[in-house]
Design a protein around this motif. Structure first.
Motif, PDB file in Angstrom:
ATOM      1  N   SER A  67     -13.547  18.778  24.349  1.00 30.48           N
ATOM      2  CA  SER A  67     -11.949  18.177  24.992  1.00 30.48           C
ATOM      3  C   SER A  67     -11.521  17.264  24.184  1.00 30.48           C
ATOM      4  O   SER A  67     -10.277  17.254  23.919  1.00 30.48           O
ATOM      5  N   MET A  68     -12.204  16.600  23.149  1.00 28.32           N
ATOM      6  CA  MET A  68     -11.870  15.746  22.085  1.00 28.32           C
ATOM      7  C   MET A  68     -10.894  16.466  21.161  1.00 28.32           C
ATOM      8  O   MET A  68     -10.031  16.112  20.437  1.00 28.32           O
ATOM      9  N   PHE A  69     -11.361  17.781  20.982  1.00 25.51           N
ATOM     10  CA  PHE A  69     -10.579  18.380  19.837  1.00 25.51           C
ATOM     11  C   PHE A  69      -9.294  18.881  20.424  1.00 25.51           C
ATOM     12  O   PHE A  69      -8.376  18.994  19.676  1.00 25.51           O
ATOM     13  N   ALA A  70      -9.071  18.886  21.708  1.00 24.21           N
ATOM     14  CA  ALA A  70      -7.810  19.227  22.242  1.00 24.21           C
ATOM     15  C   ALA A  70      -6.820  18.075  22.308  1.00 24.21           C
ATOM     16  O   ALA A  70      -5.401  18.415  22.200  1.00 24.21           O
ATOM     17  N   THR A  71      -7.265  16.712  21.918  1.00 28.57           N
ATOM     18  CA  THR A  71      -6.357  15.560  22.092  1.00 28.57           C
ATOM     19  C   THR A  71      -5.637  15.361  20.598  1.00 28.57           C
ATOM     20  O   THR A  71      -5.955  16.109  19.522  1.00 28.57           O
ATOM     21  N   HIS A  72      -4.631  14.911  20.501  1.00 32.02           N
ATOM     22  CA  HIS A  72      -4.022  14.514  19.412  1.00 32.02           C
ATOM     23  C   HIS A  72      -3.163  13.202  19.331  1.00 32.02           C
ATOM     24  O   HIS A  72      -2.333  13.057  20.353  1.00 32.02           O
ATOM     25  N   THR A  73      -2.949  12.380  18.262  1.00 27.10           N
ATOM     26  CA  THR A  73      -2.224  11.458  18.354  1.00 27.10           C
ATOM     27  C   THR A  73      -1.194  11.491  17.269  1.00 27.10           C
ATOM     28  O   THR A  73      -1.164  12.056  16.182  1.00 27.10           O
ATOM     29  N   LEU A  74      -0.013  11.067  17.736  1.00 26.26           N
ATOM     30  CA  LEU A  74       1.390  11.143  16.802  1.00 26.26           C
ATOM     31  C   LEU A  74       1.450  10.369  15.817  1.00 26.26           C
ATOM     32  O   LEU A  74       2.358   9.680  15.460  1.00 26.26           O
ATOM     33  N   VAL A  75       0.131  10.403  15.006  1.00 25.61           N
ATOM     34  CA  VAL A  75       0.133   9.365  13.848  1.00 25.61           C
ATOM     35  C   VAL A  75       1.047   9.583  12.932  1.00 25.61           C
ATOM     36  O   VAL A  75       1.989   8.727  12.227  1.00 25.61           O
ATOM     37  N   THR A  76       1.652  10.876  12.760  1.00 22.52           N
ATOM     38  CA  THR A  76       2.641  11.175  11.756  1.00 22.52           C
ATOM     39  C   THR A  76       4.128  11.152  12.115  1.00 22.52           C
ATOM     40  O   THR A  76       5.204  11.646  11.438  1.00 22.52           O
ATOM     41  N   TYR A  77       4.221  10.987  13.449  1.00 24.99           N
ATOM     42  CA  TYR A  77       5.509  10.918  14.102  1.00 24.99           C
ATOM     43  C   TYR A  77       6.510  10.190  13.047  1.00 24.99           C
ATOM     44  O   TYR A  77       7.728  10.319  12.975  1.00 24.99           O
ATOM     45  N   PRO A  78       6.070   8.939  12.600  1.00 20.98           N
ATOM     46  CA  PRO A  78       7.032   8.074  11.932  1.00 20.98           C
ATOM     47  C   PRO A  78       7.683   9.007  10.735  1.00 20.98           C
ATOM     48  O   PRO A  78       8.722   8.293  10.258  1.00 20.98           O
ATOM     49  N   ILE A  79       6.912   9.701  10.033  1.00 18.73           N
ATOM     50  CA  ILE A  79       7.361  10.473   8.920  1.00 18.73           C
ATOM     51  C   ILE A  79       8.699  11.355   9.562  1.00 18.73           C
ATOM     52  O   ILE A  79       9.575  11.353   8.703  1.00 18.73           O
ATOM     53  N   VAL A  80       8.377  11.811  10.732  1.00 21.19           N
ATOM     54  CA  VAL A  80       9.580  12.857  11.125  1.00 21.19           C
ATOM     55  C   VAL A  80      10.727  11.898  11.436  1.00 21.19           C
ATOM     56  O   VAL A  80      11.844  12.270  10.986  1.00 21.19           O
ATOM     57  N   SER A  81      10.314  10.950  11.982  1.00 22.62           N
ATOM     58  CA  SER A  81      11.528   9.827  12.512  1.00 22.62           C
ATOM     59  C   SER A  81      12.308   9.315  11.247  1.00 22.62           C
ATOM     60  O   SER A  81      13.613   9.260  11.295  1.00 22.62           O
ATOM     61  N   LYS A  82      11.407   8.908  10.242  1.00 26.45           N
ATOM     62  CA  LYS A  82      12.150   8.476   9.064  1.00 26.45           C
ATOM     63  C   LYS A  82      13.208   9.373   8.407  1.00 26.45           C
ATOM     64  O   LYS A  82      14.137   8.891   7.765  1.00 26.45           O
TER      65      LYS A  82
ATOM     66  N   ALA B 119       0.742  -1.275   0.026  1.00 28.52           N
ATOM     67  CA  ALA B 119       0.098   0.090  -0.116  1.00 28.52           C
ATOM     68  C   ALA B 119       0.891   1.378  -0.004  1.00 28.52           C
ATOM     69  O   ALA B 119       0.449   2.086  -0.748  1.00 28.52           O
ATOM     70  N   PRO B 120       1.778   1.368   0.954  1.00 22.87           N
ATOM     71  CA  PRO B 120       2.621   2.572   0.954  1.00 22.87           C
ATOM     72  C   PRO B 120       3.459   2.821  -0.410  1.00 22.87           C
ATOM     73  O   PRO B 120       3.280   3.940  -0.943  1.00 22.87           O
ATOM     74  N   VAL B 121       3.777   1.970  -0.983  1.00 24.65           N
ATOM     75  CA  VAL B 121       4.469   1.819  -2.174  1.00 24.65           C
ATOM     76  C   VAL B 121       3.747   2.550  -3.404  1.00 24.65           C
ATOM     77  O   VAL B 121       4.225   3.211  -4.131  1.00 24.65           O
ATOM     78  N   LEU B 122       2.674   1.666  -3.453  1.00 25.28           N
ATOM     79  CA  LEU B 122       1.647   2.031  -4.528  1.00 25.28           C
ATOM     80  C   LEU B 122       1.141   3.574  -4.564  1.00 25.28           C
ATOM     81  O   LEU B 122       1.243   4.141  -5.512  1.00 25.28           O
ATOM     82  N   LEU B 123       0.552   3.724  -3.161  1.00 21.59           N
ATOM     83  CA  LEU B 123       0.304   5.035  -3.247  1.00 21.59           C
ATOM     84  C   LEU B 123       1.545   6.250  -3.353  1.00 21.59           C
ATOM     85  O   LEU B 123       0.942   7.327  -3.694  1.00 21.59           O
ATOM     86  N   GLN B 124       2.214   6.072  -2.837  1.00 24.86           N
ATOM     87  CA  GLN B 124       3.553   7.073  -2.820  1.00 24.86           C
ATOM     88  C   GLN B 124       4.005   7.326  -4.420  1.00 24.86           C
ATOM     89  O   GLN B 124       4.530   8.560  -4.511  1.00 24.86           O
ATOM     90  N   ARG B 125       3.648   6.610  -5.392  1.00 29.03           N
ATOM     91  CA  ARG B 125       3.823   6.683  -6.704  1.00 29.03           C
ATOM     92  C   ARG B 125       3.075   8.042  -7.146  1.00 29.03           C
ATOM     93  O   ARG B 125       3.359   8.664  -8.024  1.00 29.03           O
ATOM     94  N   ILE B 126       1.754   8.032  -6.514  1.00 30.64           N
ATOM     95  CA  ILE B 126       0.801   9.081  -6.999  1.00 30.64           C
ATOM     96  C   ILE B 126       0.896  10.494  -5.645  1.00 30.64           C
ATOM     97  O   ILE B 126      -0.024  11.150  -5.599  1.00 30.64           O
ATOM     98  N   ARG B 127       2.114  10.169  -5.164  1.00 27.70           N
ATOM     99  CA  ARG B 127       2.565  11.380  -4.113  1.00 27.70           C
ATOM    100  C   ARG B 127       1.389  11.701  -2.940  1.00 27.70           C
ATOM    101  O   ARG B 127       1.422  12.367  -2.685  1.00 27.70           O
ATOM    102  N   ILE B 128       0.909  10.223  -2.655  1.00 28.44           N
ATOM    103  CA  ILE B 128       0.161  10.304  -1.323  1.00 28.44           C
ATOM    104  C   ILE B 128       0.852   9.502  -0.367  1.00 28.44           C
ATOM    105  O   ILE B 128       1.662   8.448  -0.436  1.00 28.44           O
ATOM    106  N   PRO B 129       1.072   9.994   1.002  1.00 27.45           N
ATOM    107  CA  PRO B 129       1.932   9.561   2.039  1.00 27.45           C
ATOM    108  C   PRO B 129       1.462   8.192   2.260  1.00 27.45           C
ATOM    109  O   PRO B 129       0.598   7.720   2.391  1.00 27.45           O
ATOM    110  N   GLY B 130       2.760   7.329   2.666  1.00 29.66           N
ATOM    111  CA  GLY B 130       2.288   6.055   3.121  1.00 29.66           C
ATOM    112  C   GLY B 130       1.315   5.655   4.004  1.00 29.66           C
ATOM    113  O   GLY B 130       0.706   4.762   4.042  1.00 29.66           O
ATOM    114  N   ILE B 131       1.053   6.485   5.205  1.00 25.48           N
ATOM    115  CA  ILE B 131       0.456   6.679   6.199  1.00 25.48           C
ATOM    116  C   ILE B 131      -1.204   6.646   5.663  1.00 25.48           C
ATOM    117  O   ILE B 131      -1.862   5.559   6.146  1.00 25.48           O
TER     118      ILE B 131
END
Length: 674
Positions: free
Chosen positions: A135-150, A33-45
């Motif tokens: 309060s739910m608006f205030a939360t966030h999950t580091l879903v995109t952290y792997p992009i930064v780490s990579k 999935a990440p490989v195929l979608l990155q070909r059309i410039r969509i992030p692997g996540i």
């Protein structure tokens, strides 16, 4: 034939039930999935989340939310939070803690302040539902952290304050959740507050006082059992997550705290860190992203106009609140546009904590199905926007920053070469660990492990035997994603072989073990060392590690007057700073005011993080006055100089012998700059 067809039809009946087939399908998705979608410039996540939507119950119904999927997705979620805590640069966090606190306050209060009136007066929710949803608006999950780490930007100050702010805002939201539930159930009694406070104190004390001590003992007792280290770390992560739930928090808080507790004990360049990141990024984290997609049902927005209005409103408010918090953070701290986008990208994705808040509120009867469905759409949209924003921000920062032009030392960081001559196998593992920590990651050159054998009739057999003895250490450096090679050479004496090989491979640094005690006090640091010093102009590290590197608590650096005028000054300062960051160790610097100023200027010019405590020192004739300050857990670093060099003076030649005599059980390094 019919039997085979019937068997296949049974196995491929949707949703799939065979765990082996389910696991195979998910692995193929993670691979393709990440490989195929990155070909059309969509992030692997995004590829993984979209794949989850397609195969999920609301898509093609290939997979259903089973215990099998839930277990792996939970592991992935905890892994994201654990790695975030583990990779947090504690020295940088100490510097930026006030910024993290302010960002945490902004990213918590602004979405809450924007969301509450919208939910209460525009959407017409009651007080508890409005407060819980906002309060739910205030939360966030580091879903995109792997992009930064990579892409290697985890050390950027914007990342540091966002990660720090994440734990603050999510902890505040989850505590607020406990309070709202208590209020809904009529349980906001004095007993409730006492129980919550005591559980938080006990949990924090156990994680930061008990766990590090257990980990140090375990790593020391089973130093050679590297695979056991990984299992131990996993055990700590999940047990910490469990304890957090017992304390009334969410499991993700426990995983993050486990990362903080083990941060100083797992160097970022170690083999253990490499294993943790490799398995998490390859398997568990993708599982979590796929599971996020599986809960998304696009059809929910078609269930009626109210669902569409709620979904759209929640999504707009969530994105706007996080963008405004990132914008104000940029203004206050004068960050670049790229850093603002990075903060927004990291903090705008809603997944784990958001789901926890909404699902708990839904099950408690505080929230209705329209809010639940709208939140699911919000998760999909924010994860997509966050992924694009983070990837764009990282590329902007890399393109516009001069961070990648940090140093141009010797032959250049991209071609740095380290030579490690080995006379015996005592403590070679610690020397190799040290080499891995200080090696520049941009260098493609492997570590060169050298053994010099005498020119005798048995030279060939000796070479073969020496190579065989070093093979297992090569495997260990490879496990840390650092390449190493063995060089065996024949020479009439070891010093000559070392000097010649250093020139042949154009080594920048030579790492030597501490000389044997025989003859140590007779003449400086031995004839072999003297010969190496005279015949090479490379930066020389002479190492004596009395304990595992992660067990040290401070770098005690002693530098001579005029050290800043040596050609190799920037080189050794950079390596000590790198060691300090990798091990999260503070530096106590003993030198003249001029040398101290030069080190600070170097750190500022090259954006090097230093946790520095300066002590003016010039009493070299009374060197042993420092014995009152040196502890058994210190790593002493003495910066010396070759004879005839600018910073050389007579007392320096006698100091290694004094260190050997007075600090035999303390780890020490003597550096001879280029």
């Amino acid at each position: 034939m019919d039997a085979i067809i019937n068997l296949l039809r049974e196995q491929f009946q949707l949703p799939l039930q065979n765990p082996v087939l389910i696991f195979s399908l998910i692995l193929f998705i993670i691979l393709l999935a990440p490989v195929l979608l990155q070909r059309i410039r969509i992030p692997g996540i995004i590829g993984l989340i979209i794949s989850g939507i397609i195969i999920g119950p609301a898509g093609l119904n290939i997979l259903e939310k089973s215990l099998f999927v839930d277990v792996f997705s939970t592991i992935g979620l905890l892994y994201i939070m654990f790695i975030a805590g583990l990779e947090l640069d504690l020295n940088e966090f100490k510097v930026t803690r006030n910024k993290s606190l302010l960002f945490g306050l902004l990213t918590f209060s602004i979405p809450l302040a924007v969301g509450f009136p919208v939910c209460r007066y525009l959407l017409g929710f009651d007080f508890n539902a409005s407060l819980l949803t906002s309060s739910m608006f205030a939360t966030h999950t580091l879903v995109t952290y792997p992009i930064v780490s990579k892409l290697g930007l985890t050390k950027n100050v914007a990342v540091a304050i966002t990660v720090g702010g994440t734990i603050l805002t999510d902890t505040a939201v989850l505590i607020m959740l406990a309070v709202i539930l208590g209020s809904h159930d009529g349980g906001l009694t004095q007993e409730f507050w006492i129980r919550l406070g005591i559980s938080l104190v006990l949990f924090s004390a156990f994680m930061f006082l008990v766990i590090p001590r257990i980990a140090k003992w375990f790593f020391r007792k089973l130093e050679s059992e590297k695979h056991s280290h990984y299992i131990f770390v996993l055990s700590v992560v999940f047990f910490s997550a469990f304890l957090a739930e017992i304390a009334g928090l969410e499991a993700i808080i426990g995983a993050f705290v486990a990362g903080l507790a083990l941060n100083k004990l797992i160097p970022h360049s170690s083999a253990l860190m490499n294993r943790i990141e490799f398995i998490g990024n390859s398997l568990f984290i993708p599982f979590f992203l796929i599971s996020v997609g599986m809960i998304v049902d696009i059809s929910v927005i078609m269930s009626g106009p109210m669902a569409l209005i709620i979904a759209g409103t929640l999504t707009v408010v969530a994105i706007f609140g996080k963008w405004l918090a990132a914008f104000l953070t940029q203004i206050i701290f004068r960050f670049s546009k790229g850093q603002r986008k990075l903060i927004f990208g990291l903090s705008s994705a809603h997944a784990a904590a958001t789901l926890a808040v909404i699902l708990v509120g839904y099950k408690a009867g505080i929230l209705d199905s329209n809010i639940l469905n709208g939140t699911v759409v919000l998760i999909l949209v924010t994860c997509i926007i966050a992924s694009f924003a983070t990837e764009s921000a990282v590329k902007d920062i890399i393109r516009n920053s001069d961070e990648d032009e940090n140093l141009s030392l010797g032959s250049g960081p991209d071609r740095e070469s380290i030579l490690i001559p080995i006379a015996n196998l005592i403590n070679i593992d610690k020397v190799l660990d040290f080499a891995v920590l200080i090696k520049d990651k941009k260098s493609s050159n492997p570590l060169s492990i050298l053994t010099v054998v005498p020119n005798t009739d048995a030279a060939e057999k000796t070479i073969i035997k020496a190579k065989q003895g070093l093979e297992r250490f090569i495997k260990e450096t490879t496990a840390s994603d650092t390449q190493a090679k063995i060089i065996a050479t024949i020479d009439h004496n070891p010093a000559s072989g070392i000097s010649r090989t250093a020139k042949e491979i154009m080594a920048d640094i030579i790492l030597l073990g501490w000389p044997q005690k025989t003859g140590f006090l007779d003449k400086l640091i031995g004839d072999k060392m003297e010969s190496i010093l005279e015949n090479t102009d490379k930066t020389l590290f002479i190492c004596d590690f009395q304990m595992p590197l992660v067990n040290h608590k401070r770098l005690f650096v002693i530098a001579p007057p005029n050290a800043e005028f040596e050609e190799g000054f920037a080189h050794w300062v950079n390596k000590i700073a790198k060691l300090s960051v990798e091990l999260s160790l503070p530096i106590t610097l003993n030198c003249t005011e001029e040398t101290h100023t030069a080190i600070l200027n170097f750190a500022k010019e090259n954006k090097v993080t230093l946790s520095l405590n300066y002590q003016q020192f010039s009493a070299w004739e009374d060197f042993l006055i420092l014995t009152r300050e040196i502890l058994d857990t210190d790593l002493i670093v003495l910066v010396s100089a070759r004879r005839g060099y600018t910073s050389h003076f007579g007392q320096l030649d006698r100091l290694p012998a004094k260190m050997e005599k007075h600090f035999p059980k303390v780890s020490k390094i003597v550096i001879y700059p280029q």
